[in-house]
Scaffold this active site. Sequence first.
Site, short mmCIF file in Angstrom:
data_model
loop_
_atom_site.label_atom_id
_atom_site.label_comp_id
_atom_site.label_asym_id
_atom_site.label_seq_id
_atom_site.Cartn_x
_atom_site.Cartn_y
_atom_site.Cartn_z
N ALA A 12 47.47 54.98 -33.47
CA ALA A 12 46.94 53.90 -34.31
C ALA A 12 45.98 53.01 -33.53
O ALA A 12 45.88 51.82 -33.77
CB ALA A 12 48.10 53.06 -34.85
N ARG A 18 35.15 51.38 -40.42
CA ARG A 18 34.67 51.49 -41.81
C ARG A 18 35.44 50.60 -42.79
O ARG A 18 35.00 50.40 -43.91
CB ARG A 18 34.73 52.96 -42.27
CG ARG A 18 33.57 53.77 -41.74
CD ARG A 18 33.67 55.21 -42.16
NE ARG A 18 34.63 55.95 -41.34
CZ ARG A 18 35.16 57.11 -41.69
NH1 ARG A 18 34.83 57.67 -42.84
NH2 ARG A 18 36.02 57.73 -40.89
N TYR A 107 49.56 60.29 -37.36
CA TYR A 107 48.48 59.31 -37.40
C TYR A 107 48.95 58.10 -38.21
O TYR A 107 49.56 58.26 -39.28
CB TYR A 107 47.25 59.88 -38.11
CG TYR A 107 46.49 60.94 -37.35
CD1 TYR A 107 46.79 61.24 -36.03
CD2 TYR A 107 45.46 61.63 -37.98
CE1 TYR A 107 46.07 62.21 -35.35
CE2 TYR A 107 44.74 62.61 -37.30
CZ TYR A 107 45.06 62.90 -35.99
OH TYR A 107 44.35 63.86 -35.33
N ASN A 182 42.77 70.85 -40.31
CA ASN A 182 43.81 70.19 -39.52
C ASN A 182 44.11 68.81 -40.08
O ASN A 182 43.22 67.97 -40.19
CB ASN A 182 43.32 70.08 -38.07
CG ASN A 182 44.31 69.38 -37.18
OD1 ASN A 182 45.52 69.49 -37.38
ND2 ASN A 182 43.80 68.67 -36.18
N TYR A 382 58.59 17.84 -52.69
CA TYR A 382 57.79 17.61 -51.49
C TYR A 382 57.27 16.19 -51.48
O TYR A 382 56.65 15.75 -52.46
CB TYR A 382 56.63 18.62 -51.48
CG TYR A 382 55.79 18.60 -50.24
CD1 TYR A 382 56.36 18.73 -48.98
CD2 TYR A 382 54.40 18.48 -50.33
CE1 TYR A 382 55.57 18.73 -47.84
CE2 TYR A 382 53.60 18.49 -49.19
CZ TYR A 382 54.20 18.61 -47.95
OH TYR A 382 53.42 18.62 -46.82
C1 UD1 Z 1 41.16 64.22 -36.15
C2 UD1 Z 1 41.36 65.66 -35.63
C3 UD1 Z 1 40.85 66.64 -36.68
C4 UD1 Z 1 41.53 66.43 -37.99
C5 UD1 Z 1 41.40 64.97 -38.43
C6 UD1 Z 1 42.28 64.73 -39.65
C7 UD1 Z 1 41.11 65.50 -33.20
C8 UD1 Z 1 40.21 65.76 -32.05
N1 UD1 Z 1 40.61 65.80 -34.40
O1 UD1 Z 1 39.75 64.00 -36.24
O2 UD1 Z 1 41.06 67.97 -36.24
O3 UD1 Z 1 41.01 67.30 -38.97
O4 UD1 Z 1 41.82 64.08 -37.40
O5 UD1 Z 1 42.04 63.45 -40.15
O6 UD1 Z 1 42.22 65.08 -32.99
N2 UD1 Z 1 43.04 57.67 -32.19
C9 UD1 Z 1 43.57 56.94 -31.16
N3 UD1 Z 1 42.91 56.93 -29.97
C10 UD1 Z 1 41.77 57.64 -29.76
C11 UD1 Z 1 41.23 58.38 -30.85
C12 UD1 Z 1 41.90 58.38 -32.06
O7 UD1 Z 1 44.61 56.31 -31.28
O8 UD1 Z 1 41.24 57.59 -28.64
C13 UD1 Z 1 43.77 57.68 -33.47
C14 UD1 Z 1 42.98 57.06 -34.61
O9 UD1 Z 1 43.30 55.69 -34.76
C15 UD1 Z 1 43.49 57.86 -35.81
C16 UD1 Z 1 43.80 59.21 -35.21
O10 UD1 Z 1 43.98 59.01 -33.84
O11 UD1 Z 1 44.66 57.33 -36.35
C17 UD1 Z 1 42.72 60.26 -35.47
O12 UD1 Z 1 41.51 59.84 -34.87
P1 UD1 Z 1 40.11 60.04 -35.58
O13 UD1 Z 1 39.05 59.48 -34.71
O14 UD1 Z 1 40.16 59.59 -36.99
O15 UD1 Z 1 39.98 61.63 -35.53
P2 UD1 Z 1 39.09 62.55 -36.47
O16 UD1 Z 1 37.72 62.63 -35.92
O17 UD1 Z 1 39.24 62.15 -37.88
#
Ligand code: UD1
Length: 456
Positions: A12, A18, A107, A182, A382
Amino acid sequence: MTSNRLAVVVLAAGMGTRMKSGQPKVLHQVAGKPLLRWVLEAAEELDPERIVVVVGPGMESAVAAAKPHAAVIQEDRLGTAHAVQQALPLLIDDQGSRGEGDILVLYGDTPFISPKTLKAMLELHRAPKGGTLVALGFEPTDATGYGRLQLDDQGALLQVCEQAEIDADPDKAALGEIRLCNAGVVLADGPALFDLLAGIDNDNAKGEFYLTDIYALARQRSQRTAVQVASEEEVMGINDRCELAEAERIAQQHLRRRAMRAGATLIGAETIFLCDDTQLGRDSVIHPHVVFGPGVIVGERCEIKSFSHLEGCRLAANAVIGPFARLRPGTELGEGARIGNFVEVKNARLGAGAKANHLTYLGDATVGEEANIGAGTITCNYDGFGKHRTEIGARAFIGSNSALVAPVKVGADAIVGAGSTIVEDVPDQSLAVTRGAQRKIEDGAKRFRERRSKKE
Ligand code: UD1
Ligand code: MG
């Protein structure tokens, strides 16, 4: 070797740019509950030994929302694999064993992930021929942006290919045609995950440490991989306010159905808004356009009429509310109590059969059973400095347009005359009236009119 021990890591750390918000994305609410709590509650159903939430720097509010679970801060957002690594030190137990047992990665922005699906992943993982790593897949209407799951003909996962890699390399274009994507959830054998994460680099289009690279690496090391499939709705991620609104729509639909299946009637169900913790007793009837905030428990056979707003309150059986009633936190209504139009109640307990039917404010008050609170009664709780209580005894009758200046008590069976301002206690059975005596001016109205018409 797999054991039955389980730890959960919830990612998280993303601020959720966004969302265009001052607060972390995972604290935005669906059906009155932060996104993060939805995920935590699903994880709790698995009864893990430990849950660790990975948050970003400055996200103290998310740390607080994670409680009683632990949180770690990922100082630099270097990718999902890096994020999971931040949690690993907390998963090393006192004996120094490296995450002995299974690790589930979720996530924080995927509120509808269900315990049922997570349990199915656990089964797949723990089966004799199960996977060391189990991914969660789904088939979205539009796959753009998701990592694609490439399977072998046995259904084992060969690799996950991220969208950025497909875009950057023409040789990978064919992988872009894969529909199975995924969802992000990973279930892994703990020690294997520790080793795999250590082997991941950031040599890719985004320069990030991709958690999804663990699968290809596991295959190189002859470890087994498998995929569990879920519905698109279940794994929907919230990235902006439009998706948040869509999640709210889906949640409300589920909650309404759940309430109706449990025996409540919802008239114009699509106009009634519930919280995840709303409890409606059997044969209660909710009219259109009623909004339930958090913490509402409604007993059996209650009726809640249109345009009422309830939060933090408890209604015993047969209570009747509204239309246009507002019940605020700390309201408790006894059996058959009635709260009518434009009545606001806060931190107040009404006994069985008590009534406040019109235009009233009852705050910090106790109202005895069968008491009747006339139209326009105000408990003046109050004084600009502190809040004070009003106590009204059983069967007391408060005449219309009375102000009860707290702290004050009106005894059982007492009567307060209409238009009174009560500043002193009224004993049981007595009558208090404080308005000025009425003057009667014979023909006064007639003379008044004559004077006015002469002037014009
Ligand atoms: C990720 C997956 C992708 C999948 C998609 C589903 C990877 C590399 N890719 O991509 O295969 O289809 O989710 O939604 O994992 N987060 C952290 N720290 C970080 C980066 C991310 O805590 O350094 C957390 C984000 O807050 C989020 C989650 O990990 O909750 C996913 O990160 P996000 O950047 O949304 O990954 P996607 O590019 O969507
Ligand atoms: Mg994402």
